[in-house]
Design an enzyme around this catalytic site. Sequence first.
Site, mmCIF file in Angstrom:
data_model
loop_
_atom_site.group_PDB
_atom_site.id
_atom_site.type_symbol
_atom_site.label_atom_id
_atom_site.label_comp_id
_atom_site.label_asym_id
_atom_site.label_seq_id
_atom_site.Cartn_x
_atom_site.Cartn_y
_atom_site.Cartn_z
ATOM 1 N N LYS B 201 0.861 -1.173 0.000
ATOM 2 C CA LYS B 201 0.000 0.000 0.000
ATOM 3 C C LYS B 201 0.897 1.222 0.000
ATOM 4 C CE LYS B 201 -1.020 2.617 2.794
ATOM 5 N NZ LYS B 201 -0.481 3.944 3.322
ATOM 6 N N THR B 212 5.328 6.066 4.047
ATOM 7 C CA THR B 212 4.235 5.153 4.384
ATOM 8 C C THR B 212 3.870 4.189 3.314
ATOM 9 O OG1 THR B 212 3.403 6.434 6.168
ATOM 10 C CG2 THR B 212 1.963 4.750 5.392
ATOM 11 N N GLU B 292 -1.086 9.980 -4.942
ATOM 12 C CA GLU B 292 -2.139 10.943 -4.583
ATOM 13 C C GLU B 292 -2.237 12.089 -5.571
ATOM 14 O OE1 GLU B 292 -1.195 12.150 -0.633
ATOM 15 O OE2 GLU B 292 -2.177 10.430 0.289
ATOM 16 N N ASN B 411 -4.074 16.278 0.402
ATOM 17 C CA ASN B 411 -3.195 16.424 1.547
ATOM 18 C C ASN B 411 -3.522 17.616 2.431
ATOM 19 O OD1 ASN B 411 -1.302 14.171 1.416
ATOM 20 N ND2 ASN B 411 -0.932 14.987 -0.639
#
Lengths: 416, 416
Positions: B201, B212, B292, B411
């Site tokens: 992920k 992350t 993103e 974000n």
Amino acid sequence: MSAQPVADPTTDATVATESTVSTVSTVDRTVGVTAPLGFRAAGVAAGIKASGAADLALVVNDGPSDTAAGVFTENKVKAAPVLWSQQVLRQRRLRAVVLNSGGANACTGPEGFQDAHATAEKVAEALGVGAIDVAVCSTGLIGERLPMAAVLSGVDGAVAALGGDAGAGLAAATAIMTTDTRPKQAALRHPSGWTVGGMGKGSGMMAPSLATMLVVLTTDAVVEPETADAALRAATRVTFDRLDIDGSMSTNDTVLLLASGASGVVAAPDELAAALTSVSADLAGQMRADAEGGTKEITITVTGAASDADALTVARWVARDSLVKTALFGSDPNWGRIAAAAGAAPAELDPDTLDVTINGVLLCRGGAKAAERAEADLSGREVDVHIELGIGGGSATVLTSDLSHGYVEENSAYSS
Amino acid sequence: MSAQPVADPTTDATVATESTVSTVSTVDRTVGVTAPLGFRAAGVAAGIKASGAADLALVVNDGPSDTAAGVFTENKVKAAPVLWSQQVLRQRRLRAVVLNSGGANACTGPEGFQDAHATAEKVAEALGVGAIDVAVCSTGLIGERLPMAAVLSGVDGAVAALGGDAGAGLAAATAIMTTDTRPKQAALRHPSGWTVGGMGKGSGMMAPSLATMLVVLTTDAVVEPETADAALRAATRVTFDRLDIDGSMSTNDTVLLLASGASGVVAAPDELAAALTSVSADLAGQMRADAEGGTKEITITVTGAASDADALTVARWVARDSLVKTALFGSDPNWGRIAAAAGAAPAELDPDTLDVTINGVLLCRGGAKAAERAEADLSGREVDVHIELGIGGGSATVLTSDLSHGYVEENSAYSS
């Protein structure tokens, strides 16, 4: 030193008029490079910008002294005018600076260097000095030659328009704007009888070093070249060099200091450095306030670091972190992202002694939550982030802005 | 190694079904951690996420071997599960990995570490192993404790749901998603008779190290712990470590490898490293494609550097430059910004030998314009930037995405 706006000229009683500045040591934004004695300036529309806006500025030092100093980009890809100006500044003397917006004259090969040389030559001829006495600064799109016919005829126009009043200084400050929304000027009169003035441009690409920031500082103090150089470096190190909007570093950054000696007063080295720092800090604050698309004026202060260098590294890492900058754009006091950015910096850091305070509210103590995020109010324009590392006595402050839709818009649509 | 999508399973004849993988060495995205023999997995909605979406995954190695290796974030601020997993991995053995989305369990102090320990203990109890055999991974907002009642009952649910089929692997891959829009799986069957599978992920905060990003790789090859460790490090160094979306580095990045030995076939070290690299490259490619707000899949390749390290530094500098990323979002082949970003990198660079090619068009040669920008077509999703430094033989490639309105939106609105 403070980068905060001082004395709004429309309301403050110490406001200066025309070519005088206030007699207290307060930075005055109504005057710029022509505030000190011995300087003339001009700004004209030379036709370099397709828009027809003013795009060529000239600052002339009428002496009696021609002491000068400069600080330039550390980018290995340097624009032709930077290479030219670095070369002529080896003698530490300048009679004039010619600046253009509308084109960076960077990545333009030997022809671009010839263009910078020809521009200096043209100015020199008009002023009756040598080309070696003329610095050149450019800002705009990288990779395209300048329209030299427009530049050279613009020099003629600028020489004809030279004036020593505040209007002439403002015209010069206006002609160097790119995406800036406001001209940027500042001046300070020292109680000993000499003055420092300045103008700058830069609302994007301002970075680790000084990215596409053009600044001309002037003073009528009597200064030795070595003193001028040391004072300019001391001032830029804690002002322009601490302004870090997007971490990019331009090919064209230039900060110049010209000293006319026209006041007849010798400036003490530390007093000159302090005055240059005040004017530079004010100009840097104006640049942050005008950052491309910025909606927040962010001050990152790191204390308790193992060294000042470590503090600066951590502050820069946080200032450049896209996740921190977008959170602050969203008025979210997301201290977790700040802690993560600090922890990624190549500096000594112990998560167990890390405190983060945002706008006065201690949100993280010893690396863990100390208060609810909602307790910090980020609804205003100013955001103060204080990171205490709890290790030593090192500290540093960096100024930045947020990462907004406006930033993306300007930089995806505008080729600069 | 290739990070390009391979064999669209809806059209390709080599498509795998259920728990089998294709018999050629092609990466197959229809299966993941359960593709190799000896593994079971599960993904459930434990109630950690307020949305009610799946948020807890479990991967179990049924052996006979329990060899394991791990690579973790280099951030000095490490999440509790990272500290826990680093500790248990000292023995280089794991029986299970429990992963949760919905909370990072980072900056949560000693209580957060207790939570990670309690989660491992709960899994160990249910499986009849020791807590020291269980790694823990978390992803989500920094600075908040996990809702432990939900986590612990989720473990019960996950243990009950464990399965060895492709559906179980997909459920696990789905439960670890945060802002990802798609689960990410890949598997590869080696001709010698062993298989590598994986899930990951990460669609933001992917950075210098591995931010992350949570990845679990599995294999049924017979592998010694030292071989597993070396192969995993070799694979991540050129794949996950070369994916740099926004330059941020997470507190939680973890890549784990579990080897069951269930195939009974010993993998040659270099063949294992190659297979892990292929699967990792494919997962990294999927992460870039799902970055993103990303609208471009950008590959930055630097050649002709003084060293591979220099090439990597220049590639990272360009990949992280906000001005480059916004220009590419605007489909503007602004090679000047690329040259400026390269010149700012702390690496050996000579502007006079710098070439920049975008999508096959040489736009800058020897540091100056070689063709009109308009000749490079950036209307598609893929952008290839090739920077030739003309100095030596060093080279490196970094994958990134653009800086878009979507990135700012996600974000600034999403606290993660």
